[in-house]
Design an enzyme around this catalytic site. Structure first.
Site, short mmCIF file in Angstrom:
data_model
loop_
_atom_site.label_atom_id
_atom_site.label_comp_id
_atom_site.label_asym_id
_atom_site.label_seq_id
_atom_site.Cartn_x
_atom_site.Cartn_y
_atom_site.Cartn_z
N CYS A 1 13.72 10.67 6.32
CA CYS A 1 13.79 10.10 7.52
C CYS A 1 15.28 10.33 8.28
O CYS A 1 15.49 10.34 9.31
CB CYS A 1 13.49 8.68 7.57
SG CYS A 1 13.99 7.76 6.53
N GLU B 1 10.83 15.19 15.41
CA GLU B 1 11.10 14.82 14.09
C GLU B 1 10.23 16.32 13.39
O GLU B 1 9.03 16.04 13.83
CB GLU B 1 10.68 13.68 13.48
CG GLU B 1 10.92 13.62 12.11
CD GLU B 1 10.76 12.11 11.50
OE1 GLU B 1 9.70 11.43 11.67
OE2 GLU B 1 11.62 11.58 10.81
N LYS C 1 0.79 -1.24 -0.10
CA LYS C 1 -0.12 0.07 0.02
C LYS C 1 0.76 1.07 -0.10
O LYS C 1 1.58 1.56 0.89
CB LYS C 1 -0.90 -0.04 1.22
CG LYS C 1 -2.16 1.28 1.20
CD LYS C 1 -2.64 1.86 2.34
CE LYS C 1 -1.74 2.51 3.13
NZ LYS C 1 -1.46 3.84 2.57
N GLU D 1 10.72 0.71 9.70
CA GLU D 1 11.66 1.80 9.55
C GLU D 1 11.16 3.19 9.92
O GLU D 1 10.03 3.55 9.11
CB GLU D 1 12.23 1.79 8.18
CG GLU D 1 13.59 2.59 7.99
CD GLU D 1 13.43 3.90 7.50
OE1 GLU D 1 13.39 4.80 8.20
OE2 GLU D 1 13.16 3.99 6.07
#
Ligand code: NAI
Ligand code: MG
Length: 492
Positions: free
Chosen positions: A305, A402, A197, A271
């Site tokens: 990331c 983040e 997906k 991840e």
């Protein structure tokens, strides 16, 4: 010449130095008005009967409407994948499996231009990046893992590697085709079948890939590509006939997924986010390091990331680094992602732009010093000026959380031990960068920094042969290289 006059001269020079627009043509990209779900080798209407729009974040124009898979659609895809696994893929000689993967790799290469254009239109990243990084790397991942398909016994000698079955794979929007390649290529090479997906804001290159897979004559059901948002992802995670979940995305969703698979037999790799430290020592080649900082946080709008979102500069070179960094930010071209001159493209979605603005406001409220590019942003679309904060404390939210945008938090240090402690003082541990002239310093830091990937005198370099993954809240498991194979195998 007085310093301020010198700076003004530099600014003036740049103002007069404007590039003529160099837009990439859209003509190579064929985007359908509507996309169905790719299940069992065919595009099928969703049982949900629902569709959602995907837009171009640089213009806010609709590109296509895309099917939204519900639980019944997910079940249909998983059944197709199970059937293909039991009856075809797990029985096929590994050498034959490899041929299909090679074929897909070559087809991506042949249509690289179309893929790059669609990637940029759907996601907002500069065409230069889609063209030079995303698409070639995606093809390379298929090439690399195609080579492993019939050599698993050499990769894991005397350990009888066995495929797992059906893999459910959920990917994010920052490297859409590349993430699909990271997930699909090793799964196929190791004999698994797939339900993948893509993210809801960037589904188009994965659907293009589905078209290529169809043309490649890969047996139906080996790869199924279904679209939808979080609920579709959750239906994949919770399906009882899936043997492996591979996820890349936010730490928040990673935790939900880990809880959901606890107590089941599903193998899992996550991840997740990052808050990488880019560390500059006084003996570094400063110009190269500044280019590395820019590359680490501003290219791809900080939607990486492993973005070098925290910068640590040794005190003795702080002034010169800051001057060069600000001068370089002044030259960054922000705007139309389809223009080949553009360095910083569009933020992927309105929601992500709001998140970034939220953090910039937090930084301001915390009393940090802010500097932003003086560029003029396009009126339409989601754009953000390259921004940096100085005087940042370890406890600042800008330095801890983040942001996933073009926002850099800068701190200083005096000694190796001090910077190691500061760099490790985060919940994440995905990547880091070290800039120094001394090999011994590189080795000292790489052995003490708690990060899965550490670059020395470079940044954001990827290769299919090299494993990638994190420590702590950045997740677990490795993708890429030989390590990436083991995530899809049971070995004795
Ligand atoms: P997200 O983690 O919600 O989305 C990633 C993927 O997971 C998408 O395909 C999404 O549809 C799917 N998903 C969402 N909820 C799910 C659930 N409950 N179960 C299964 N799948 C689910 O990330 P989002 O909201 O797009 O971005 C939020 C933040 O996440 C960003 O600001 C950034 O900090 C971080 N992020 C990190 C990425 C990375 O590469 N590590 C990539 C994208 C976002
Ligand atoms: Mg889109």
């Amino acid at each position: 010449m007085a310093k301020s006059t010198k700076n003004n001269t530099l600014k003036l020079k740049f103002d007069t130095l404007k590039y003529a627009p160099a837009p990439e043509s859209k003509s190579s990209a064929k985007i359908n008005a509507q996309y169905d779900l790719f299940i069992n080798g065919k595009f099928e209407k969703p049982l949900s009967k629902k569709y959602f729009d995907t837009i171009n974040p640089a213009t806010e124009e609709k590109l296509s409407s895309v099917a939204e898979a519900n639980t019944a659609d997910v079940d249909k895809a998983v059944k197709a994948a199970r059937n293909a696994y039991n009856n075809v893929w797990s029985k096929m000689p590994a050498k034959e499996r490899g041929k299909y993967i090679f074929r897909i790799a070559r087809m991506i290469q042949e249509r690289a231009r179309e893929f790059s254009v669609i990637e940029t239109l759907d996601g907002g990243k500069p065409i230069r990046e889609s063209r030079d990084i995303d698409i070639p790397l995606a093809a390379n991942h298929f090439f690399y893992y195609a080579g492993w398909a019939d050599k698993l016994a050499y990769a894991f000698p005397n350990r009888q590697p066995k495929s797992l079955g059906v893999a459910g794979q959920i990917i994010p929007w920052n490297f859409p085709l590349l993430m699909a390649a990271w997930k699909i290529a090793p799964a196929l090479a190791t004999g698994n079948t797939v339900v993948l997906k893509p993210a809801e804001t960037t589904p188009l290159t994965a659907l293009k890939l589905a078209e290529i897979i169809q043309e490649s004559d890969l047996p139906p059901g080996v790869v199924n590509i279904i679209t939808g948002a979080g609920a579709t992802g959750a239906a994949i995670v919770n399906h009882s006939d899936i043997n492996k979940i591979a996820f890349t995305g936010s730490t928040e969703v990673g935790k939900i997924i880990q809880r959901a698979v606890a107590g089941t037999n599903k193998k899992i790799t996550l991840e997740l986010g990052g808050k990488a430290a880019n560390i500059i020592f006084e003996d570094a080649a400063i110009d190269a390091a500044v280019e590395g900082i820019i590359n680490g946080i501003y290219f791809n709008q900080g939607h990486v990331c492993c973005a070098g979102s925290r910068l640590f500069v040794q005190e003795s070179v702080y002034k010169i680094v800051m001057q060069k960094l600000k001068d370089r930010i002044a030259t960054l071209i922000v705007g139309d992602p389809m223009d080949k001159n553009t360095d910083v493209g569009a933020i992927n979605s309105k929601q992500q732009l709001e998140t970034i603005h939220k953090y910039i406001n937090i930084g301001k409220k915390e009393g940090l010093d802010i500097f932003e590019s003086s560029c003029v942003l396009p009126e339409k679309g989601f754009f953000c000026k390259p921004t940096l904060f100085t005087n940042v404390a370890q406890s600042s939210r800008i330095a801890q959380e983040e942001i996933f945008g073009p926002v850099l938090a800068i701190q200083t240090f005096r000694t190796d031990d001090e910077v190691i402690e500061k760099a490790n003082n985060t919940a994440y541990g995905l990547s880091a960068g070290v800039w120094t002239d001394k090999g011994s310093k590189v080795f000292n830091l790489t052995s003490k920094l708690r990060a899965g990937v550490i670059w020395a005198n470079t940044y954001n370099k990827f290769d299919p042969t090299s494993p990638f993954g994190g420590y702590k809240e950045s997740g677990f498991g490795r993708e890429g290289g030989l390590h990436g194979l083991s995530a899809y195998l049971n070995v004795q």
